[in-house]
Each structure stands twice: as structure tokens, then as C-alpha cells.
Motif scaffolding. Structure first.
Motif, short mmCIF file in Angstrom:
data_model
loop_
_atom_site.label_atom_id
_atom_site.label_comp_id
_atom_site.label_asym_id
_atom_site.label_seq_id
_atom_site.Cartn_x
_atom_site.Cartn_y
_atom_site.Cartn_z
N ALA A 1 -1.32 7.53 -0.88
CA ALA A 1 -2.62 7.25 -1.50
C ALA A 1 -3.66 6.83 -0.46
O ALA A 1 -4.82 6.59 -0.80
CB ALA A 1 -2.47 6.16 -2.55
N TYR A 2 -3.24 6.74 0.79
CA TYR A 2 -4.14 6.31 1.86
C TYR A 2 -5.18 7.41 2.13
O TYR A 2 -4.87 8.60 2.15
CB TYR A 2 -3.35 6.01 3.13
N LYS A 3 -6.43 7.00 2.35
CA LYS A 3 -7.50 7.94 2.66
C LYS A 3 -7.57 8.15 4.17
O LYS A 3 -7.96 7.26 4.92
CB LYS A 3 -8.83 7.41 2.14
N TYR A 4 -7.14 9.34 4.59
CA TYR A 4 -7.04 9.65 6.01
C TYR A 4 -8.39 10.15 6.53
O TYR A 4 -8.83 11.25 6.18
CB TYR A 4 -5.96 10.71 6.25
N SER A 5 -9.01 9.35 7.35
CA SER A 5 -10.27 9.76 7.98
C SER A 5 -9.96 10.62 9.21
O SER A 5 -8.83 10.58 9.73
CB SER A 5 -11.07 8.52 8.39
N GLN B 1 0.84 -1.19 0.00
CA GLN B 1 0.00 0.00 0.00
C GLN B 1 0.88 1.24 0.00
O GLN B 1 2.02 1.21 0.47
CB GLN B 1 -0.91 0.03 1.24
#
Length: 348
Positions: free
Chosen positions: A215-219, A211
Motif C-alpha cells: 500500500a506504500y506510495k512509491y515516488s 504499514q
């Protein structure tokens, strides 16, 4: 009485901060990596070190400690090695259960002793060797029966042990050679530690997790835990120096046993890490071995201090004896001269 009570409150506060921050950061990081799907341990470590350096820089500006220049090559080598070891420790936490991670940290001490014996020719008593053997037996029992044991996690734990052992030996050597405190060394090396992990972290994390950290979706909840983890990391570093400064390194080791028990307990109850009866027995044996190691080290240090004091007193006695002898001879000569003069006067 007021000064004594304030000192005791300071010690209690430092111990509480150390235990609370150390337990909190393990639980926070494990929750972030395992439960929230944020597996980027190396990148997270680089953020920890950046925040730690910024905090130390502010503390230095307020004259809370003095900076001391160290050879740049030495600092760079130490920073890179220490950064890599911290990264491997966090990766071990991400790929293993909390029980296996704690066993990895406990195994660092006997492996450090092994390296010092092989390469630095240091000698250790049979009691210390026995306590370390007991610690290793406990680590073996707890680790072999770990339900989340995996190949990648085991390799990362072994790399974490080796790099941390070398880093600790290097830390002790640098502090003695350049006469610097732990805070001064951390302040000088933190930028290099953060830089090496900031550059290599995303690549290593992508290789191990498949991963991309960018590109990680940070909530919002993940961002909150990341910020909380960085703030707790500052508290961990600060409380370590605070406890050692107010008590002693041995007290800090004993407090470390309490941290281990609390971390394992929270990991089992809050994060539902799988435990078996053999896991618990192995952990208890390892903690018992660690306790005996701390006790025997304390006793040997006391004996060494007594021997050093006796040697110093003997040297002082030897140095002062000729002067005393000279004074006594001079006093005797003076008395003899006065006696002769008295006899001469009486004859006249």
C-alpha cells in the motif's frame, strides 16, 4: 613488470570497489529507511537477494564460475537461516542509529568465538581473548550511551548477532564438508534466502512498522534508491569474493575497519546521526580491539603454518630415511664385494 603493475591495479580496484560499495549500501539503505520513510527492511533484503541470484545466474551462464551440487536439505537450512540473519541486520539498521548498527556487526566476532568455545570446544589464546574483551568493552561504551537506543532495536540487534554467528559457523562447516567456494554456496542458497524473506518480509515489516509494503506510495526518488540499493548489494557480494581472492581474508578484515570508520563518519556528517564523546571513544576502543584481534590471528596462523611445514618435512625425512639407508647399505655391499674380488685377483 607489466603483469605486476596490472595485478597491483587489480588489487587496488578490488579494495576500492569493496570499500565504496559497502559504505554506499549502508548510507543508501539508511537514507531510504530514515529520511524517505521506507521502513520495509526485510522486504528490501529479499529484493537484494533476488537481484544477486539473477546476477550470479548470468555469471554462471558465462562460465565465470562452476556450479557444484550440495545436499538440498543442507542448502535449504543454510539459506533460510542466512536469510533470517540478513533480515535482522537490515531491521537493526532501520530501528537503530548507524553507530549502534556498526557496533552490532563488530559484536558478531566475539559472540562467534563464544559459541565455538561452548559448543565446538575450540581453544583460543589469551591474546585473542584479551583483544575480544577490549572489543566488547568498546561496544558496551558506544552502545549504552547511544542516543537512539530503544527496546525493539536492541532485541533486533541481539537476534541479528545470534543468527549471524550461527550462520557463519554453518557457512564454514558446509564449505569444508562439501568443498565448495563462497560463490558456489551463495549461488545455491540465494533462492532459498530470497524466498523465505519474500514470503515473511511483508508480514514482519507490517508487524514492526504498522504499514503495508504493497500500500506504500512509491515516488520516483524512492524507486531510484531501491534500484540503486539492489545494484549496490550485487557489488558488495562480488567485491567481497574479489578482495578475498586477490588478497586474503585478513586483508578483508583490515579493510572492514576502514569501512566502519567511513560509515560512521558519513552517518555523522550526511545523515546527522547523534554522536557524543563517549560514542566516539567506545567506537575507537572497539576498532582497536578488532585490529588487535586481526593481528594476533595473523601471527598465530603463521606459527601454525610453520609447525605444519616442519611436521611435513619430518614425515618426509622419516619416509625417505629407510630408502637412503637401503641405498647406502647396497652401495657399501657393492664396494665390499668389489674389494674382495680385487684381493682374490691379486692373490691369483
Amino acid at each position: 613488470m607489466g603483469e605486476m603493475s596490472s595485478f597491483q591495479l587489480g588489487v587496488i580496484g578490488a579494495l576500492f570497489l569493496s570499500v565504496a560499495s559497502s559504505v554506499s549500501i549502508v548510507i543508501c539503505n539508511k537514507t531510504l529507511m530514515s529520511n524517505m520513510g521506507f521502513p520495509f527492511a526485510t522486504t528490501l533484503t529479499s529484493w537484494h537477494l533476488m537481484v544477486t541470484f539473477c546476477t550470479l545466474h548470468v555469471a554462471q551462464r558465462f562460465n565465470l564460475f562452476e556450479t557444484k551440487s550440495i545436499d538440498m536439505k543442507t542448502v535449504m537450512l543454510f539459506g533460510i537461516l542466512n536469510g533470517i540473519s540478513i533480515g535482522f541486520l537490515n531491521l537493526s539498521l532501520g530501528f537503530n542509529s548507524i553507530g549502534f548498527y556498526q557496533m552490532t556487526k563488530l559484536a558478531i566476532i566475539p559472540f562467534t568465538v563464544l559459541l565455538e568455545t561452548l559448543f565446538l570446544k575450540k581453544q583460543f589464546s589469551q591474546k585473542i581473548k584479551l583483544s575480544l574483551f577490549l572489543l566488547l568493552v568498546g561496544v558496551g561504551i558506544a552502545s549504552v550511551t547511544d542516543l537512539q537506543l530503544n527496546f525493539v532495536g536492541t532485541i533486533l540487534s541481539l537476534l541479528a548477532i545470534v543468527t549471524t554467528c550461527v550462520g557463519q559457523i554453518l557457512t564454514n562447516t558446509i564449505q569444508k564438508r562439501f568443498n565448495v567456494s563462497s560463490t558456489q554456496l551463495l549461488y545455491q542458497s540465494a533462492p532459498f534466502q530470497a524466498a523465505i524473506l519474500f514470503v515473511s518480509g511483508p508480514l514482519m515489516d507490517q508487524f514492526l512498522t504498522k504499514q503495508n509494503v504493497f500500500a506504500y506510495k512509491y515516488s520516483p526518488i524512492v524507486l531510484t534508491f531501491i534500484i540503486l540499493s539492489c545494484l549496490i548489494s550485487v557489488s558488495v557480494n562480488f567485491s567481497t569474493f574479489l578482495v578475498i581472492g586477490k588478497t586474503s581474508p585478513v586483508t578483508y578484515q583490515v579493510v572492514g575497519h576502514l569501512k566502519t570508520c567511513l560509515v560512521l563518519g558519513f552517518g555523522y556528517t550526511l545523515l546527522h546521526d547523534p554522536f557524543t564523546g563517549r560514542n566516539i571513544v567506545g567506537i575507537l576502543i572497539a576498532i582497536c580491539g578488532m585490529g588487535l584481534y586481526s593481528y594476533f590471528c595473523t601471527q598465530e596462523n603463521k606459527k601454525k603454518q610453520l609447525v605444519d611445514l616442519s611436521l611435513v618435512s619430518q614425515i618426509k625425512d622419516k619416509d625417505s630415511s629407510p630408502l637412503l639407508a637401503g641405498k647406502n647399505m647396497g652401495h657399501q655391499d657393492k664396494e665390499s664385494h668389489e674389494a674382495k674380488k680385487s684381493n682374490k685377483d691379486s692373490v691369483v
